[in-house]
Every structure is written in structure tokens, then in C-alpha cells.
Design a protein around this motif. Structure first.
Motif, short mmCIF file in Angstrom:
data_model
loop_
_atom_site.label_atom_id
_atom_site.label_comp_id
_atom_site.label_asym_id
_atom_site.label_seq_id
_atom_site.Cartn_x
_atom_site.Cartn_y
_atom_site.Cartn_z
N GLU A 304 16.04 2.01 3.72
CA GLU A 304 16.78 0.88 3.15
C GLU A 304 16.12 -0.44 3.54
O GLU A 304 15.96 -1.34 2.70
N VAL A 305 15.73 -0.55 4.81
CA VAL A 305 15.07 -1.78 5.26
C VAL A 305 13.75 -1.97 4.52
O VAL A 305 13.44 -3.07 4.03
N GLU A 306 12.98 -0.91 4.41
CA GLU A 306 11.68 -1.00 3.74
C GLU A 306 11.84 -1.39 2.28
O GLU A 306 11.04 -2.15 1.73
N ALA A 307 12.88 -0.87 1.64
CA ALA A 307 13.10 -1.19 0.23
C ALA A 307 13.46 -2.67 0.05
O ALA A 307 12.93 -3.35 -0.84
N VAL A 308 14.33 -3.17 0.91
CA VAL A 308 14.72 -4.59 0.83
C VAL A 308 13.54 -5.49 1.14
O VAL A 308 13.28 -6.48 0.45
N PHE A 309 12.81 -5.15 2.17
CA PHE A 309 11.65 -5.95 2.55
C PHE A 309 10.59 -5.95 1.45
O PHE A 309 9.94 -6.96 1.20
N ALA A 310 10.41 -4.80 0.80
CA ALA A 310 9.43 -4.72 -0.28
C ALA A 310 9.81 -5.65 -1.43
O ALA A 310 8.93 -6.30 -2.04
N ARG A 311 11.10 -5.74 -1.74
CA ARG A 311 11.54 -6.63 -2.82
C ARG A 311 11.27 -8.09 -2.50
O ARG A 311 11.05 -8.90 -3.39
N HIS A 312 11.28 -8.43 -1.21
CA HIS A 312 11.07 -9.82 -0.79
C HIS A 312 9.65 -10.07 -0.28
O HIS A 312 9.36 -11.16 0.20
N ASP A 313 8.81 -9.06 -0.40
CA ASP A 313 7.42 -9.18 0.07
C ASP A 313 7.37 -9.59 1.54
O ASP A 313 6.58 -10.45 1.95
N ALA A 314 8.23 -8.98 2.33
CA ALA A 314 8.28 -9.22 3.77
C ALA A 314 7.71 -7.99 4.49
O ALA A 314 7.57 -6.92 3.91
N VAL A 315 7.40 -8.16 5.77
CA VAL A 315 6.67 -7.13 6.51
C VAL A 315 7.56 -6.45 7.54
O VAL A 315 8.12 -7.10 8.44
N ALA A 316 7.70 -5.14 7.40
CA ALA A 316 8.34 -4.29 8.41
C ALA A 316 7.51 -3.02 8.50
O ALA A 316 7.46 -2.24 7.56
N SER A 317 6.87 -2.82 9.62
CA SER A 317 5.95 -1.70 9.77
C SER A 317 6.50 -0.67 10.74
O SER A 317 6.93 -1.01 11.85
N ARG A 318 6.50 0.59 10.32
CA ARG A 318 6.96 1.65 11.21
C ARG A 318 6.03 1.78 12.41
O ARG A 318 4.81 1.68 12.27
N VAL A 319 6.62 2.04 13.56
CA VAL A 319 5.84 2.32 14.77
C VAL A 319 5.47 3.80 14.73
O VAL A 319 6.34 4.67 14.85
N LEU A 320 4.19 4.08 14.53
CA LEU A 320 3.76 5.45 14.30
C LEU A 320 3.45 6.17 15.61
O LEU A 320 2.81 5.62 16.51
N SER A 321 3.89 7.41 15.69
CA SER A 321 3.46 8.29 16.77
C SER A 321 2.06 8.81 16.43
O SER A 321 1.57 8.61 15.31
N VAL A 322 1.42 9.49 17.37
CA VAL A 322 0.10 10.05 17.09
C VAL A 322 0.19 11.05 15.94
O VAL A 322 -0.68 11.11 15.06
N GLU A 323 1.26 11.86 15.92
CA GLU A 323 1.44 12.83 14.84
C GLU A 323 1.54 12.12 13.49
O GLU A 323 1.00 12.58 12.48
N GLU A 324 2.24 10.99 13.46
CA GLU A 324 2.39 10.24 12.21
C GLU A 324 1.09 9.55 11.82
O GLU A 324 0.80 9.39 10.63
N ILE A 325 0.31 9.14 12.80
CA ILE A 325 -1.01 8.57 12.50
C ILE A 325 -1.86 9.60 11.77
O ILE A 325 -2.57 9.29 10.81
N MET A 326 -1.78 10.86 12.22
CA MET A 326 -2.61 11.92 11.63
C MET A 326 -2.28 12.17 10.16
O MET A 326 -3.13 12.62 9.39
N THR A 327 -1.04 11.89 9.76
CA THR A 327 -0.62 12.18 8.38
C THR A 327 -0.46 10.93 7.53
O THR A 327 -0.11 11.02 6.35
N ASN A 328 -0.70 9.76 8.11
CA ASN A 328 -0.51 8.52 7.37
C ASN A 328 -1.48 8.43 6.19
O ASN A 328 -2.70 8.61 6.35
N GLU A 329 -0.97 8.14 5.00
CA GLU A 329 -1.79 8.16 3.79
C GLU A 329 -2.89 7.11 3.82
O GLU A 329 -4.02 7.36 3.38
N GLN A 330 -2.58 5.92 4.33
CA GLN A 330 -3.60 4.86 4.34
C GLN A 330 -4.73 5.19 5.32
O GLN A 330 -5.91 4.99 5.00
N ILE A 331 -4.37 5.70 6.49
CA ILE A 331 -5.39 6.07 7.48
C ILE A 331 -6.26 7.19 6.94
O ILE A 331 -7.49 7.18 7.09
N ARG A 332 -5.63 8.16 6.28
CA ARG A 332 -6.39 9.26 5.69
C ARG A 332 -7.29 8.76 4.56
O ARG A 332 -8.45 9.17 4.43
N HIS A 333 -6.76 7.87 3.74
CA HIS A 333 -7.55 7.33 2.63
C HIS A 333 -8.78 6.58 3.14
O HIS A 333 -9.86 6.67 2.56
#
Length: 403
Positions: A304-333
Motif C-alpha cells: 500500500e505504501v509503495e503504491a501511494v508513493f509511486a503515484r506521487h513519485d516519492a521514494v520508499a525503498s525496502r530494506v533487503l536481506s541478503v536472500e532478497e538481494i539474491m532475487t531482486n530483479e534490478q540487481i539480477r538485471h
């Protein structure tokens, strides 16, 4: 494809993190690095920390990447002669011993430059090669304390804290690689021949943190640790936890982005409040801003936060664990996590990304003395002479084997 630094020859006498990381960063782009370890005492990073399935320390696998390894007692007379042969054909020598170690072994910068006037020497030490603290022992955490980083990390009513990675050693490795390239550029331009790059481990953090000193001397403001908020709170943001338990880092870096952030969490009433018309005004009321962001985030799920922030072009970034870093689409790309054939262990790939001459991971950290025989043969030693050096304990071959 050969790397842009494939003609650069580096001799590494370093150990642990700071010096070896400088060499590893340059090795990613093709530098030919020969890491020298004593025959009976290898770099402690081979054993420090968790081991991979093959029994090799995972930290060593990445710090030793792309490097050749030579077991050599370079402090002995014969070993020093071998070191001289290596130095005469090298561009760079890296060491991170306490000040005076090279000099006592008879291979200080004056000797090295006598052997090779064009040699760039990177010297990493706790407090630098001169000054009242030069002879004191130091480790990365001491540097983090001295730089002010620990002072600014943590909660106001809690103790100073170290970051979750070896920040001082790692930033020193990065700054050391930069220093080497600057010295090589000066050499190429004819400004200087070989020179010494002298860096204290606390200095890289001191330079990269940067703003506390001008804040104090120019504005009479002394930053203090501030928990989940920035030490000086010059722009809105901080660390917040959503209703479903996800930590988000919220930030804004300008008046315009701050307005978008306020509109996302509090609508027009908050964004148009005259107290927040500029960042200067906002900084005087940052507790109100922080509380407004916290109220919004804690009452909504991460999506919900990410959706609202996206509509307002504001920044809220998830704090990634190492496991989430491994699967993050941007890091993989981006291809930021890489591996080599035959290795389960993956590491962070070369950074930065160069369009025409990208870096390359050729191999992970090799066994002790893995390249001793080939290196010595390249220097003109025949097998009989190499066997004699091994017998004398001055040289080690992989696995301690004999020729």
C-alpha cells in the motif's frame, strides 16, 4: 576479451582487507596481480569466517579473486632478490603492514624505487606513515571510531555503533585503488614517475563522510547520532516499519521531492503547510514531518505504501536481506552477482559497469602458492633452482608439494 588494465602488473604484499581489496578491484578490470604470502603463514582471510562446501573461506574467495598466488619468504636475502625481479617488471606494489616493516626488511620505498623508479607504491596503515600515532596498532573499528562514523551511528540515548560491514577497511581499499590510478595517470602524463600513495585507514571514511567538519566550522553545527533519522535531518526521511512488518527507507533530497513525499503521506494540507515551504523551514520542524511519515507507514502494508508513493513519485525503498538481494530483479538485471564455472560460491561482480571495457571475474581465490612454479619459471628459474628454494623453505609450491 582482455580488460583495460591487462598490461598493469601489481605485486600484493597486503593482507586481510584494505590492501587486498584495492588489488581485487583493479584485478576485475584485467590487472595482473601476484599475491605474495609467506611459505608458512598465509593471509588470515583464507580462514576467517564461514567456509564454502570445498572448505575454502568464502571471504577469501572474493578478496583473492583474479589473483595469482606465490609462496615466498621475501624478507630473506634470496627471497628479496626474487622480489626485486618481480618489482623490476611491475607497475604497482601494495602493502598494508605497520609503518617500518618494509624498511626493516630492507625494501622501503627508497629501495623499491632504486629497483624500479616508475613503481607506484600503495602503503596502507592504521594512522599513516608519519605523525604522532604512526606506530600505534589499529584495526578497522578503531578507524571507524576515529573518523566519526561510529559517533553518528545509533540512537541518541544509546552507545555509538559500528556499521554492519568493515566500512573502514573497505572504503580504504576503494580509495587505495583510486590513489593508484591517479599516480599511474600522473606517471603517464610525465608529471611524476613512481610515487608513494600513503593512506591511513581512518582517512577514507573521513573524506567520504565529509560534511561534519564543514558543518561545524562553517555553520557551528555539530552532527549527532539520531537513530532512524539522519544526524542533521536536513531533508525528510528515515527508517519506518509497515503494518505488515516490512522496513522501508524513506527519503527526499530536495524541496521538490520533499513536497511530493509530504503530499503522499499527508495530502495537500501537509504539503502546503507554510512550515514546510522550503527545506530550511522544514528542518526546523522535522519531528512533525517524521511523525507524519511514521503514522502513515505504520498504518499501511508495504504494498500500500509503495503504491501511494509511486503515484506521487516519492521514494520508499525496502530494506533487503541478503536472500532478497539474491532475487531482486534490478540487481539480477544489472548482472551484479556473478559466478565462475565449477564454483558454487557467487560474489559481487565488477563495479562500475563500463560500456566498452567491462570488468570480468576470471576465477575466485586460489589455493596458497598455486602459481609459485609458473611465476618463478617466468622469472627464469629452472626446476632445479626452484626445488632448492623449496628445500630451503624460501618458496612454497601448491599443497607444499615438491617438484
Amino acid at each position: 576479451m582482455s580488460g583495460p588494465l591487462d598490461q598493469l602488473k601489481i605485486i600484493e604484499l597486503g593482507h586481510v582487507i584494505a590492501g587486498p581489496l584495492a588489488a581485487a578491484l583493479l584485478s576485475d578490470f584485467g590487472a595482473d596481480v601476484i599475491k605474495i604470502e609467506a611459505p608458512n603463514r598465509t593471509d588470515m582471510m583464507r580462514d576467517l569466517g564461514p567456509k564454502a562446501e570445498d572448505g575454502v573461506g568464502v571471504w577469501w574467495k572474493t578478496l583473492g579473486r583474479n589473483k595469482k598466488t606465490l609462496g615466498l619468504d621475501w624478507k630473506s636475502d634470496e627471497g628479496r632478490d626474487i622480489l626485486r625481479k618481480l618489482v623490476e617488471d611491475a607497475d604497482v606494489l601494495i602493502e598494508n603492514f605497520r609503518p617500518g616493516v618494509l624498511e626493516r626488511a630492507g625494501v622501503g620505498p627508497d629501495v623499491l624505487h632504486d629497483w624500479n623508479p616508475d613503481l607506484v607504491v600503495l602503503r596502507v596503515s592504521g594512522y599513516g606513515q608519519d605523525g604522532p600515532m604512526r606506530d600505534l596498532p589499529a584495526f578497522g573499528r578503531a578507524a571507524e571510531a576515529m573518523s566519526g562514523l561510529a559517533h553518528l551511528t545509533g540512537f541518541p540515548d544509546g552507545p555509538p555503533m559500528h556499521p554492519g560491514f568493515p566500512a573502514a577497511d573497505s572504503t580504504t581499499g576503494l580509495m587505495g585503488a583510486l590513489g593508484i590510478m591517479i599516480a599511474l595517470f600522473a606517471r603517464e602524463k610525465g608529471i611524476a614517475r613512481g610515487q608513494v600513495v600513503d593512506i591511513a585507514v581512518f582517512e577514507a571514511l573521513l573524506r567520504l563522510m565529509d560534511y561534519p567538519v564543514p558543518a561545524l566550522t562553517g555553520a557551528n553545527l555539530s552532527p549527532r547520532r539520531n537513530g532512524l533519522r539522519q544526524p542533521m535531518d536536513f531533508a525528510p526521511g528515515g527508517m519506518f516499519r509497515t503494518s505488515d512488518g516490512v522496513w522501508l527507507s524513506v527519503s527526499a533530497g530536495s524541496a521538490e521531492t520533499a513536497q511530493r513525499l509530504l503530499r503522499a503521506v499527508g495530502g495537500d494540507a501537509l504539503a502546503d503547510d507554510p512550515r514546510f515551504a522550503t527545506l530550511g523551514e522544514m528542518s526546523r520542524h522535522m519531528t512533525v514531518v517524521f511523525d507524519a511519515i511514521n503514522d502513515f507507514v505504520t498504518q499501511h502494508t508495504a504494498k500500500e505504501v509503495e503504491a501511494v508513493f509511486a503515484r506521487h513519485d516519492a521514494v520508499a525503498s525496502r530494506v533487503l536481506s541478503v536472500e532478497e538481494i539474491m532475487t531482486n530483479e534490478q540487481i539480477r538485471h544489472r548482472g551484479d552477482i556473478v559466478s565462475v564455472d565449477g564454483e558454487q560460491t557467487q560474489v559481487i561482480g565488477p563495479v562500475p559497469h563500463l560500456s566498452a571495457t567491462p570488468g570480468q571475474l576470471r576465477w575466485l581465490g586460489r589455493p596458497p602458492s598455486a602459481d609459485s612454479q609458473s611465476i618463478l619459471r617466468d622469472l627464469g628459474f629452472n626446476d632445479k633452482r626452484i626445488a632448492a628454494l623449496c628445500e630451503a623453505g624460501l618458496v612454497r609450491l601448491e599443497g607444499g608439494r615438491a617438484l
